[in-house]
Design a protein around this motif. Structure first.
Motif, PDB file in Angstrom:
ATOM      1  N   GLY A 139       8.380  -6.258   8.851  1.00 23.96           N
ATOM      2  CA  GLY A 139       9.542  -5.801   9.598  1.00 23.96           C
ATOM      3  C   GLY A 139      10.286  -4.755   8.800  1.00 23.96           C
ATOM      4  O   GLY A 139       9.678  -3.927   8.127  1.00 23.96           O
ATOM      5  N   ALA A 140      11.610  -4.796   8.874  1.00 30.58           N
ATOM      6  CA  ALA A 140      12.445  -3.840   8.153  1.00 30.58           C
ATOM      7  C   ALA A 140      13.003  -4.430   6.870  1.00 30.58           C
ATOM      8  O   ALA A 140      13.670  -3.752   6.111  1.00 30.58           O
ATOM      9  CB  ALA A 140      13.577  -3.340   9.043  1.00 30.58           C
ATOM     10  N   GLN A 186       6.572   3.866   6.338  1.00 30.93           N
ATOM     11  CA  GLN A 186       7.929   3.305   6.247  1.00 30.93           C
ATOM     12  C   GLN A 186       8.926   4.381   6.629  1.00 30.93           C
ATOM     13  O   GLN A 186       9.009   5.420   5.969  1.00 30.93           O
ATOM     14  CB  GLN A 186       8.226   2.781   4.840  1.00 30.93           C
ATOM     15  CG  GLN A 186       9.542   2.027   4.752  1.00 30.93           C
ATOM     16  CD  GLN A 186       9.710   1.294   3.437  1.00 30.93           C
ATOM     17  OE1 GLN A 186       9.401   1.816   2.379  1.00 30.93           O
ATOM     18  NE2 GLN A 186      10.196   0.058   3.511  1.00 30.93           N
ATOM     19  N   GLU A 192      -3.419   0.957  14.926  1.00 31.07           N
ATOM     20  CA  GLU A 192      -2.232   0.783  15.739  1.00 31.07           C
ATOM     21  C   GLU A 192      -2.006   2.017  16.609  1.00 31.07           C
ATOM     22  O   GLU A 192      -2.735   2.995  16.519  1.00 31.07           O
ATOM     23  CB  GLU A 192      -1.024   0.543  14.838  1.00 31.07           C
ATOM     24  CG  GLU A 192      -1.085  -0.784  14.092  1.00 31.07           C
ATOM     25  CD  GLU A 192      -0.956  -1.978  15.015  1.00 31.07           C
ATOM     26  OE1 GLU A 192       0.179  -2.301  15.424  1.00 31.07           O
ATOM     27  OE2 GLU A 192      -1.990  -2.602  15.335  1.00 31.07           O
ATOM     28  N   PHE A 247      11.736   0.289   8.085  1.00 26.78           N
ATOM     29  CA  PHE A 247      10.768  -0.480   8.851  1.00 26.78           C
ATOM     30  C   PHE A 247       9.375  -0.098   8.384  1.00 26.78           C
ATOM     31  O   PHE A 247       9.010   1.077   8.350  1.00 26.78           O
ATOM     32  CB  PHE A 247      10.943  -0.195  10.345  1.00 26.78           C
ATOM     33  CG  PHE A 247      10.124  -1.081  11.222  1.00 26.78           C
ATOM     34  CD1 PHE A 247       8.885  -0.675  11.673  1.00 26.78           C
ATOM     35  CD2 PHE A 247      10.587  -2.332  11.591  1.00 26.78           C
ATOM     36  CE1 PHE A 247       8.117  -1.492  12.484  1.00 26.78           C
ATOM     37  CE2 PHE A 247       9.831  -3.158  12.397  1.00 26.78           C
ATOM     38  CZ  PHE A 247       8.594  -2.735  12.851  1.00 26.78           C
ATOM     39  N   LEU A 248       8.588  -1.094   8.024  1.00 22.78           N
ATOM     40  CA  LEU A 248       7.249  -0.853   7.477  1.00 22.78           C
ATOM     41  C   LEU A 248       6.220  -1.170   8.552  1.00 22.78           C
ATOM     42  O   LEU A 248       6.069  -2.308   8.957  1.00 22.78           O
ATOM     43  CB  LEU A 248       7.032  -1.742   6.253  1.00 22.78           C
ATOM     44  CG  LEU A 248       5.808  -1.484   5.397  1.00 22.78           C
ATOM     45  CD1 LEU A 248       5.863  -0.109   4.763  1.00 22.78           C
ATOM     46  CD2 LEU A 248       5.699  -2.562   4.334  1.00 22.78           C
ATOM     47  N   ILE A 257      -8.144  -2.147  12.113  1.00 20.18           N
ATOM     48  CA  ILE A 257      -6.871  -2.050  12.814  1.00 20.18           C
ATOM     49  C   ILE A 257      -6.559  -0.575  13.023  1.00 20.18           C
ATOM     50  O   ILE A 257      -6.612   0.214  12.097  1.00 20.18           O
ATOM     51  CB  ILE A 257      -5.727  -2.714  12.032  1.00 20.18           C
ATOM     52  CG1 ILE A 257      -5.955  -4.215  11.931  1.00 20.18           C
ATOM     53  CG2 ILE A 257      -4.374  -2.423  12.689  1.00 20.18           C
ATOM     54  CD1 ILE A 257      -4.924  -4.936  11.061  1.00 20.18           C
ATOM     55  N   ILE A 293       2.265  -0.951  10.024  1.00 23.36           N
ATOM     56  CA  ILE A 293       0.865  -0.731   9.703  1.00 23.36           C
ATOM     57  C   ILE A 293       0.301   0.349  10.613  1.00 23.36           C
ATOM     58  O   ILE A 293       0.609   0.398  11.808  1.00 23.36           O
ATOM     59  CB  ILE A 293       0.037  -2.030   9.795  1.00 23.36           C
ATOM     60  CG1 ILE A 293      -1.364  -1.816   9.221  1.00 23.36           C
ATOM     61  CG2 ILE A 293      -0.005  -2.544  11.220  1.00 23.36           C
ATOM     62  CD1 ILE A 293      -2.131  -3.101   9.002  1.00 23.36           C
ATOM     63  N   TYR A 343       0.222   2.211   5.609  1.00 22.98           N
ATOM     64  CA  TYR A 343       1.475   1.824   6.231  1.00 22.98           C
ATOM     65  C   TYR A 343       2.417   3.026   6.235  1.00 22.98           C
ATOM     66  O   TYR A 343       2.358   3.870   5.350  1.00 22.98           O
ATOM     67  CB  TYR A 343       2.163   0.698   5.448  1.00 22.98           C
ATOM     68  CG  TYR A 343       1.545  -0.666   5.594  1.00 22.98           C
ATOM     69  CD1 TYR A 343       0.507  -1.066   4.758  1.00 22.98           C
ATOM     70  CD2 TYR A 343       2.019  -1.573   6.541  1.00 22.98           C
ATOM     71  CE1 TYR A 343      -0.050  -2.323   4.879  1.00 22.98           C
ATOM     72  CE2 TYR A 343       1.469  -2.844   6.655  1.00 22.98           C
ATOM     73  CZ  TYR A 343       0.439  -3.200   5.827  1.00 22.98           C
ATOM     74  OH  TYR A 343      -0.111  -4.461   5.941  1.00 22.98           O
TER      75      TYR A 343
END
Lengths: 107, 115
Positions: free
Chosen positions: A98-99, B37, B58, B42-43, B56, B45, B35
């Motif tokens: 999430g963040a 950010q 996304e 907010f991180l 994966i 993938i 990833y």
């Protein structure tokens, strides 16, 4: 997508106090991990808790897992200024984050 | 020795350019990740590769193309850069899939600024 959502977004405490941050998720999991990110750095693994565990300790860290509520908490005891960082959780489903919770520990 | 290394660390480029970020891990892991950010931390993938196979993918614009020449490398190529691509990109790796509880090791990030 199955991701961990951390709460609160930000937390500010005095050195020596305990810090508690929470993580919620939506579907069944096999395990959940907590990571730490210092400012300007990559994430570093802290601790993993499996779905059949309810609590786990590592030094000043205590992690709990409540699969019925689909939530986990990370407790840092006797916090230090060096604990200032962002803390993230992620479940095993694709390791989506999430963040994070931004923790500030004031000396 | 750095376990997961990515280059460059900082990259400032103009809109419309094409750029690549390289990543190498010396941990012997067979799974690698990218990833993103954003400014709100907010991180997200983007991609995951296991033994050079895409696992994966996304919802990422097809301007982003990962390339894994071997298990130790996962590069990220971005075409026609846009302002919204400005972010920190993290490469990571793990031994086996993360669904088995394997720890993910992160690089130090690549700061991309599109002007």
């Amino acid at each position: 997508s199955q991701q961990g959502e951390e709460d609160p977004q930000a937390l500010s405490i005095q050195e020596g106090e305990n810090a508690t941050m929470n993580c919620s998720y939506k579907t069944s999991i096999n395990n959940l991990q907590w990571y730490r990110q210092n400012s300007g750095r990559g994430l570093v693994h802290l601790i993993l808790i499996r779905s059949n565990e309810r609590e786990k300790h590592s030094g000043r860290l205590r992690v709990t897992l409540d699969t019925s509520k689909k939530s986990s908490s990370l407790l840092i005891t006797a916090s230090r200024a060096a604990d200032t960082a962002s803390y993230f959780c992620a479940t095993d489903s694709g390791m989506r984050f999430g963040a994070g919770t931004r923790l500030t520990v004031k000396p | 020795d750095t376990a997961v290394s990515q280059t460059p660390k900082y990259l400032v480029t103009q809109m419309g350019n094409d750029k690549s970020i390289k990543c190498e891990q010396n941990l012997g892991h067979d799974t690698m990740y990218w990833y993103k950010q954003d400014s709100k931390k907010f991180l997200k993938i983007m991609f995951s590769y296991n033994n050079k196979e895409l696992i994966i993918n996304e919802t990422v614009p097809n301007r982003f193309s990962p390339k894994s020449p071997d298990k130790a490398h996962l590069n990220l190529h971005i075409n026609s850069l846009e302002l919204g691509d400005s972010a920190v990109y993290f490469c990571a790796s793990s031994q086996g899939m993360s669904s088995s509880g394997n720890t993910i090791y992160f690089g130090e990030g690549s700061w991309l600024t599109v002007v």
